[in-house]
Design an enzyme around this catalytic site. Structure first.
Site, PDB file in Angstrom:
ATOM      1  N   ASP A 104       0.715  -1.137  -0.050  1.00 23.65           N
ATOM      2  CA  ASP A 104      -0.040   0.079  -0.069  1.00 23.65           C
ATOM      3  C   ASP A 104       1.041   1.444   0.033  1.00 23.65           C
ATOM      4  O   ASP A 104       1.222   1.774  -1.040  1.00 23.65           O
ATOM      5  CB  ASP A 104      -1.072  -0.247   1.147  1.00 23.65           C
ATOM      6  CG  ASP A 104      -2.053   0.923   1.199  1.00 23.65           C
ATOM      7  OD1 ASP A 104      -2.245   1.820  -0.025  1.00 23.65           O
ATOM      8  OD2 ASP A 104      -2.659   1.184   2.229  1.00 23.65           O
ATOM      9  N   PHE A 153     -10.412  -1.511   1.514  1.00 19.68           N
ATOM     10  CA  PHE A 153      -9.797  -2.268   2.513  1.00 19.68           C
ATOM     11  C   PHE A 153     -10.192  -3.929   2.205  1.00 19.68           C
ATOM     12  O   PHE A 153     -11.523  -4.067   1.982  1.00 19.68           O
ATOM     13  CB  PHE A 153     -10.355  -2.102   3.928  1.00 19.68           C
ATOM     14  CG  PHE A 153      -9.283  -2.738   4.843  1.00 19.68           C
ATOM     15  CD1 PHE A 153      -8.107  -2.119   5.122  1.00 19.68           C
ATOM     16  CD2 PHE A 153      -9.720  -3.912   5.627  1.00 19.68           C
ATOM     17  CE1 PHE A 153      -7.170  -2.672   6.167  1.00 19.68           C
ATOM     18  CE2 PHE A 153      -8.675  -4.462   6.162  1.00 19.68           C
ATOM     19  CZ  PHE A 153      -7.542  -3.920   6.834  1.00 19.68           C
ATOM     20  N   VAL A 154      -9.262  -4.753   1.935  1.00 12.66           N
ATOM     21  CA  VAL A 154      -9.719  -6.050   1.598  1.00 12.66           C
ATOM     22  C   VAL A 154      -9.022  -7.064   2.661  1.00 12.66           C
ATOM     23  O   VAL A 154      -8.237  -6.929   3.406  1.00 12.66           O
ATOM     24  CB  VAL A 154      -8.968  -6.503   0.260  1.00 12.66           C
ATOM     25  CG1 VAL A 154      -9.311  -5.768  -1.094  1.00 12.66           C
ATOM     26  CG2 VAL A 154      -7.310  -6.081   0.156  1.00 12.66           C
ATOM     27  N   ASP A 160      -6.148  -9.665   6.869  1.00 10.46           N
ATOM     28  CA  ASP A 160      -7.196  -9.592   8.061  1.00 10.46           C
ATOM     29  C   ASP A 160      -7.641  -8.345   8.275  1.00 10.46           C
ATOM     30  O   ASP A 160      -7.282  -7.254   7.811  1.00 10.46           O
ATOM     31  CB  ASP A 160      -6.297  -9.979   9.367  1.00 10.46           C
ATOM     32  CG  ASP A 160      -5.491  -9.083   9.681  1.00 10.46           C
ATOM     33  OD1 ASP A 160      -4.536  -8.473   8.927  1.00 10.46           O
ATOM     34  OD2 ASP A 160      -5.483  -8.420  10.856  1.00 10.46           O
ATOM     35  N   ARG A 166      -8.589 -14.057   8.085  1.00  8.53           N
ATOM     36  CA  ARG A 166      -7.542 -14.572   7.313  1.00  8.53           C
ATOM     37  C   ARG A 166      -7.654 -16.084   6.534  1.00  8.53           C
ATOM     38  O   ARG A 166      -7.157 -16.328   5.485  1.00  8.53           O
ATOM     39  CB  ARG A 166      -6.227 -14.767   8.180  1.00  8.53           C
ATOM     40  CG  ARG A 166      -5.811 -13.556   8.819  1.00  8.53           C
ATOM     41  CD  ARG A 166      -4.390 -14.001   9.211  1.00  8.53           C
ATOM     42  NE  ARG A 166      -4.034 -12.994  10.351  1.00  8.53           N
ATOM     43  CZ  ARG A 166      -3.464 -11.721  10.051  1.00  8.53           C
ATOM     44  NH1 ARG A 166      -2.993 -11.395   8.721  1.00  8.53           N
ATOM     45  NH2 ARG A 166      -3.039 -10.925  11.054  1.00  8.53           N
TER      46      ARG A 166
HETATM   47  P1  IMP Z   1       1.852  -0.628   3.692  1.00  7.03           P
HETATM   48  O1  IMP Z   1       2.965  -0.717   4.718  1.00  7.03           O
HETATM   49  O2  IMP Z   1       1.017   0.658   3.850  1.00  7.03           O
HETATM   50  O3  IMP Z   1       2.461  -0.926   2.321  1.00  7.03           O
HETATM   51  O4  IMP Z   1       0.819  -1.618   3.990  1.00  7.03           O
HETATM   52  C1  IMP Z   1       1.359  -3.050   3.840  1.00  7.03           C
HETATM   53  C2  IMP Z   1       0.754  -3.823   5.014  1.00  7.03           C
HETATM   54  O5  IMP Z   1      -0.334  -3.603   5.969  1.00  7.03           O
HETATM   55  C3  IMP Z   1       0.697  -5.253   4.659  1.00  7.03           C
HETATM   56  O6  IMP Z   1       1.650  -5.937   4.650  1.00  7.03           O
HETATM   57  C4  IMP Z   1      -0.766  -5.626   5.228  1.00  7.03           C
HETATM   58  O7  IMP Z   1      -0.474  -6.547   6.534  1.00  7.03           O
HETATM   59  C5  IMP Z   1      -1.260  -4.105   5.726  1.00  7.03           C
HETATM   60  N1  IMP Z   1      -2.433  -3.939   4.861  1.00  7.03           N
HETATM   61  C6  IMP Z   1      -2.513  -2.633   4.203  1.00  7.03           C
HETATM   62  N2  IMP Z   1      -3.832  -3.005   3.169  1.00  7.03           N
HETATM   63  C7  IMP Z   1      -4.657  -3.879   4.019  1.00  7.03           C
HETATM   64  C8  IMP Z   1      -5.816  -4.181   3.609  1.00  7.03           C
HETATM   65  O8  IMP Z   1      -6.674  -3.753   2.695  1.00  7.03           O
HETATM   66  N3  IMP Z   1      -6.085  -5.367   4.381  1.00  7.03           N
HETATM   67  C9  IMP Z   1      -5.648  -6.070   4.991  1.00  7.03           C
HETATM   68  N4  IMP Z   1      -4.364  -5.685   5.261  1.00  7.03           N
HETATM   69  C10 IMP Z   1      -3.626  -4.550   4.968  1.00  7.03           C
END
Ligand code: IMP
Ligand code: MG
Length: 182
Positions: A104, A153-154, A160, A166
């Site tokens: 993300d 959000f997925v 989760d 999960r």
């Molecule tokens: P980032 O650090 O913003 O890139 O987010 C990545 C981490 O956040 C991933 O390893 C996921 O565990 C969690 N995450 C981000 N978006 C989602 C979502 O839509 N559903 C569930 N977990 C998410």
């Protein structure tokens, strides 16, 4: 069709069959890159648990599986990234492939890759099942990507919401529903 889970509504996004065929393709893409090199696979727990368990069975490579765990999300909101299970300190000179569920902001993957780089691996690549939105110029993009998805959000297939969902075999968008008035 959507399913209700307590106060949440789940809207189907990626079916189990679609995920399975893309994971098999990813396995072929990755295997073609590493061929006869030994791979140190580093899944980021807990989100990458289900994806990496399926992916490794499509990687007929000489492989060691390590693990690390980070925690960032509170509900659907990103927060501070904290280590839950540190990286192994044996990645120097290794061909490291980091696996995560979703990219993300790139904070999580960036943090893990920075820590691995400090160990001076022979090579470092990343594989994520999902990437949300466009990657900003100069932002972190995965070397191997399953699906690009839009906002929302997925959950499911390892992803989760507060530790739940999960175990779903497919991926759905979670629409939290307002609490009914008391
Ligand atoms: P980032 O650090 O913003 O890139 O987010 C990545 C981490 O956040 C991933 O390893 C996921 O565990 C969690 N995450 C981000 N978006 C989602 C979502 O839509 N559903 C569930 N977990 C998410
Ligand atoms: Mg995660």
């Amino acid at each position: 069709m959507s399913a209700s889970f307590g106060n949440a509504v789940l809207r189907p996004l990626l079916s189990a069959d679609r995920i399975a065929s893309r994971v098999a393709e990813l396995g072929r893409e990755i295997s073609a890159v590493y061929r006869d090199q030994e791979v140190s696979l580093v899944p980021i727990l807990s989100g990458a648990l289900v994806f990496s368990a399926d992916l490794v069975r499509h990687l007929p490579l000489d492989m060691v599986i390590h693990m690390c765990a980070l925690h960032s999300y509170q509900g659907t909101q990103p927060g501070q990234v904290n280590w839950r299970l540190p990286l192994p300190d044996t990645l120097s000179g290794q061909h490291v492939l980091v696996v995560d569920d979703i990219l993300d902001t790139g904070q999580t993957l960036g943090r893990v890759c920075d820590a691995i780089r400090r160990q001076r691996p022979a090579s470092l690549r990343t594989c994520v099942l999902l990437s949300r939105g466009e990657i900003a110029p100069g932002g972190l993009a995965a070397d191997f990507l399953g699906f690009r998805i839009d906002r929302g959000f997925v959950v499911g297939y390892g992803l989760d919401f507060n530790g739940r969902y999960r175990n779903l075999d497919s991926i759905a968008i979670l629409d939290p529903q307002p609490e009914p008035p008391a």
